[in-house]
Design a protein around this motif. Structure first.
Motif, short mmCIF file in Angstrom:
data_model
loop_
_atom_site.label_atom_id
_atom_site.label_comp_id
_atom_site.label_asym_id
_atom_site.label_seq_id
_atom_site.Cartn_x
_atom_site.Cartn_y
_atom_site.Cartn_z
N UNK A 77 0.87 -1.18 0.00
CA UNK A 77 0.00 0.00 0.00
C UNK A 77 0.90 1.23 0.00
N UNK A 78 0.74 2.08 -1.01
CA UNK A 78 1.66 3.21 -1.13
C UNK A 78 0.99 4.38 -1.84
N UNK A 79 1.53 5.57 -1.60
CA UNK A 79 1.04 6.74 -2.33
C UNK A 79 1.68 6.83 -3.71
N UNK A 80 0.97 7.51 -4.60
CA UNK A 80 1.51 7.84 -5.91
C UNK A 80 1.90 9.32 -5.85
N UNK A 81 3.18 9.58 -6.08
CA UNK A 81 3.68 10.95 -6.11
C UNK A 81 4.31 11.20 -7.48
N UNK A 82 3.99 12.28 -8.11
CA UNK A 82 4.61 12.66 -9.37
C UNK A 82 4.55 11.52 -10.40
N UNK A 83 3.39 10.90 -10.51
CA UNK A 83 3.12 9.84 -11.48
C UNK A 83 3.94 8.57 -11.25
N UNK A 84 4.33 8.32 -10.00
CA UNK A 84 5.12 7.13 -9.71
C UNK A 84 4.89 6.68 -8.27
N UNK A 85 5.13 5.40 -7.98
CA UNK A 85 5.07 4.95 -6.59
C UNK A 85 6.09 5.71 -5.74
N UNK A 86 5.79 5.86 -4.47
CA UNK A 86 6.69 6.59 -3.58
C UNK A 86 8.06 5.92 -3.50
N UNK A 87 9.06 6.70 -3.18
CA UNK A 87 10.42 6.17 -3.07
C UNK A 87 10.54 5.18 -1.91
N UNK A 88 9.66 5.26 -0.95
CA UNK A 88 9.72 4.36 0.21
C UNK A 88 9.48 2.91 -0.21
N UNK A 89 8.52 2.69 -1.11
CA UNK A 89 8.26 1.32 -1.56
C UNK A 89 9.44 0.80 -2.36
N UNK A 90 10.06 1.64 -3.15
CA UNK A 90 11.22 1.22 -3.92
C UNK A 90 12.40 0.88 -3.01
N UNK A 91 12.61 1.68 -1.98
CA UNK A 91 13.69 1.41 -1.03
C UNK A 91 13.46 0.08 -0.29
N UNK A 92 12.21 -0.20 0.07
CA UNK A 92 11.88 -1.48 0.71
C UNK A 92 12.25 -2.64 -0.20
#
Length: 192
Positions: A77-92
């Protein structure tokens, strides 16, 4: 059927996060279906930013790696910021997907479902690159039903009827896919 382990990882650092509310509702729907589901909140997990070094020494890394590795499927579950998944999900995913020095990626062969909170309904395809990465790198099965919820889909703090139904269907398909794939015999590793 034995209950599935279907954790929901809330990947927002926002203290009043809509995606966190969606994570809690997703876990509730999965538990109501008889499965084990808890919300793992990255806002309280203290996972350091991915640096391919010291992140692996953190307690949060070990706990999150285990949650993903031991699951039958994961809801992100993540927010969409600037037309992309948040950096937090990518870091995970970068941290728990890294290998080397006795580590093996936790994501191989997982069923993964996306639950997204966004400001506007226009960026509903923002998960494409993330889905492709999970499928190609880790041979994940990505649920084709994404629950994409924009700000206008909330009415006085409650989801609109059609978005609530979509979230419920998304969780139903997530559990069905995880159940069908639980007994598979093929196991993946890094391969092209």
């Amino acid at each position: 059927m034995t209950p599935l382990r279907l954790p929901v990882i809330s990947c927002s650092l926002d203290p009043v996060s809509s995606s966190r509310r969606l994570a809690e509702r997703s876990a509730s729907l999965l538990r109501a279906s008889g499965h084990g589901s808890e919300v793992v909140d990255l806002a309280t997990a203290s996972l350091p930013a991915f640096d391919n070094d010291q992140v692996f020494d953190s307690d949060a890394f070990g706990a999150l790696h285990e949650v993903v590795r031991e699951s039958d499927g994961v809801v992100l579950a993540f927010p969409i910021y600037n037309w992309a998944p948040s950096s937090t999900v990518k870091s995970l995913i970068e941290a728990t997907g890294a290998t080397g020095e006795g580590r093996r990626a936790a994501w191989f062969d997982k069923v993964v479902t996306f639950v997204c909170a966004a400001g506007l309904p226009h960026s509903y395809m923002a998960t494409g690159a993330l889905a492709q990465s999970l499928m190609l790198d880790f041979k994940c099965v990505v649920n084709p039903y994404t629950a994409y919820i924009a700000e206008r889909d909330w009415e006085a703090g409650t989801l609109s009827v059609d978005r609530a139904a979509r979230l419920e269907k998304t969780m139903t398909v997530h559990a069905e896919l995880a159940g069908l794939l639980r007994g598979r015999t093929s196991l993946s590793d890094w391969e092209v």
